[in-house]
Write a protein that holds these residues in place. Structure first.
Motif: not given
Length: 427
Positions: A117-135
Motif C-alpha cells: 500500500a505504501a509503495a502504491l501510494t508513493y508511486a501515485k504521488e510521483r507518477r499519477p499517469h500509471i493506470a495499472t501499477p506493476e509489481i
C-alpha cells in the motif's frame, strides 16, 4: 491433523448449557496430547513447551506476558509503549536512520499488505499517469501479493529465478517497465532458503525510482545474529541505499507468541499508512495499520521476550540453529543421493535426491514422528529450523539417515502426495 478427526464433546449446534471448568480443561488437554511427541511439534520451531527447543525460559516468559495483557487491545497505554519499544529495537537492529519509522502488525501477510500500500501510494504521488501499477516479484516470492492483487488493482510479474533459486538480477532488471512501481527481495525465500541479492536489486530500484521491499519475515530477526557469529550473510537492511521497507516477524525468530510482525520504513514515505476518520458519532478513529483491534497479549509477549533474551540470548539461539543446519549439511554430504536444494543459507534447508524418491523418505520421517514440509518445485523435503536441543538435533539427523537407508534397502515408494503449504478451512 484436520480438526474433524478430533473427538470432542461439543456438537454442531450452540450448546444449551455450559460445561464446568474441569471438563473444558480435560477436553483441552485431550486435544493437546495429540502432539505429545516433541517430534510432532517440529512446526512449533520458535516457541515450544514440549521439550523440543533449548530450555532457556523463553516460553514461560512469552506466556506470562501474553496472559498478563490478553484482555488488552493495542490502544491500551502500556501496549502502546510496548509497540513503540518494539519498533525502535527492530529499527536499531536493521541500521535505520533517524527518519525511519514502523508499525507492529498481526503477521507477515499484513506487513506485506502495508508495504505494498505504501509503495502504491508513493508511486501515485510521483507518477499519477500509471493506470495499472506493476509489481515485479521473483518466482520464489511469497504468494501474498497475488492475494492482495484483487484489492489493489495492480498487476504482478513473476520473474524466473536462477539455477540456485535466487532472484535473477539481470532478469529482474529486464522486467522493469514504465509501469513498475515495486520490486521484492526475500531474506530468505520461504521455499528454498535462499537470500536474494538485495544490494544488486536495490541498485536497479534506485535507477528506476522503484520501491524495493525486503521480505525478511522469516530471517529478519535471525540474520543479524548469524552474521555476528561470523557466518556469511548478505547485506539486506537499511544500510543499503534503495531499500525502502523491511518486514520481519516477531512471532518467528523474535520468538514471541503468534500474531506479531513488523513493517519498517526507511523514512516518512509511508506517512499515508495510518487511517484517520472523525466524521461519525463516536469521534476520532485512528488506526496505524490495516486491522483495528490487535492482540495486546501478543505484543506484550514480543516485548517481554526481546528484553528477556537480549543480544546474548538471540546469539545463543542462532548458534543452536546453525549447529542443527550444519549437522544436516554434513549428513547430506555423506549420504549418497541426497543433495541440498537451494542455499540453506540461514534457517531453511531443502533436501532433494537424485537417486531415491524424496517423498518416500519424507513419509518415513513422518512415520518416525516428525511433522515436516514438502516442496513440489523441485521435489524436496523442507526443514525450517529452530533452536532444537542437542538430543533432538541428533535424533532428527539419525532419523533422516535411517529413512534414507530404509527407502534404499526396501525400494519403498509412496504415491505422490499433495504438496500443501497452507490449507485453512474455507466453506
Amino acid at each position: 491433523m484436520p480438526a474433524a478427526q478430533f473427538e470432542t464433546t461439543t456438537g454442531e449446534s450452540f450448546p444449551q448449557r455450559g460445561m464446568i471448568r474441569q471438563e473444558i480443561e480435560q477436553e483441552l488437554e485431550q486435544l493437546r496430547t495429540q502432539d505429545a511427541d516433541p517430534r510432532s511439534t517440529f512446526p512449533d520451531r520458535w516457541l515450544n513447551d514440549r521439550g523440543l527447543l533449548l530450555d532457556d525460559g523463553t516460553f514461560e516468559v512469552a506466556k506470562a506476558a501474553h496472559l498478563a495483557f490478553f484482555t488488552k487491545g493495542n490502544n491500551y497505554p502500556t501496549v502502546v509503549k510496548f509497540e513503540r519499544d518494539l519498533i525502535q529495537m527492530a529499527l536499531s537492529l536493521f541500521h535505520a536512520g533517524k527518519d525511519a519509522t514502523g508499525a507492529v502488525t498481526s503477521g507477515g501477510s499484513e506487513s506485506l499488505f502495508l508495504a505494498t500500500a505504501a509503495a502504491l501510494t508513493y508511486a501515485k504521488e510521483r507518477r499519477p499517469h500509471i493506470a495499472t501499477p506493476e509489481i515485479i516479484i521473483p518466482q520464489t516470492g511469497y504468494p501474498t501479493f497475488e492475494k492482495y492483487e484483487r484489492y489493489f488493482g495492480y498487476s504482478i510479474r513473476r520473474v524466473p529465478v536462477d539455477a540456485n533459486f535466487r532472484a535473477n538480477v539481470s532478469a529482474m532488471s529486464e522486467a522493469v517497465s514504465e509501469n513498475t512501481v515495486m520490486m521484492l527481495a526475500s531474506l530468505p525465500s520461504w521455499s528454498h532458503g535462499v537470500c536474494d541479492p538485495v544490494r544488486e536489486l536495490a541498485e536497479i530500484a534506485r535507477k528506476h525510482g522503484i520501491w524495493l521491499h525486503v521480505d525478511a519475515c522469516v530471517g529478519g530477526f535471525l540474520a543479524p545474529f548469524v552474521r555476528e557469529l561470523g557466518r556469511d550473510v548478505p547485506d539486506f537492511d537499511f544500510r543499503i541505499p534503495g531499500v525502502s521497507s523491511i518486514s520481519a516477524d516477531f512471532h518467528k525468530y523474535g520468538y514471541s507468541g503468534k500474531g506479531v510482525s513488523g513493517i519498517f520504513y526507511r523514512n516518512k514515505m509511508a506517512r499515508h499508512q495510518p487511517f484517520i476518520f472523525d466524521t461519525w458519532a463516536a469521534g476520532l478513529y485512528r488506526s496505524p495499520v490495516l486491522i483495528g483491534t490487535r492482540n495486546g497479549g501478543a505484543i506484550a509477549s514480543a516485548w517481554a521476550v526481546m528484553r528477556y533474551l537480549g543480544r546474548d540470548g538471540y546469539l545463543s539461539r542462532a548458534a543452536q540453529i546453525l549447529k542443527l543446519r550444519d549437522a544436516i549439511l554434513v549428513l547430506v554430504e555423506r549420504c549418497p543421493g541426497l543433495k541440498i536444494v537451494g542455499g540453506a543459507e540461514l534457517n531453511v534447508v531443502g533436501i532433494g535426491s537424485d537417486y531415491s524418491d524424496i517423498y518416500s523418505i519424507a513419509s518415513k520421517l513422518t512415520d518416525y514422528g516428525w511433522k515436516i514440509n514438502l516442496l513440489k518445485e523441485p521435489e524436496a523435503i523442507q526443514l525450517v529450523l529452530g533452536p532444537l536441543r542437542d538430543e533432538y538435533i541428533s535424533l532428527l539427523v539419525n532419523d533422516l539417515e535411517k529413512a534414507v537407508e530404509s527407502v534404499r534397502r526396501e525400494g519403498f515408494i509412496v504415491p505422490s502426495p499433495a504438496v500443501v503449504y497452507s490449507d485453512e478451512y474455507v466453506d
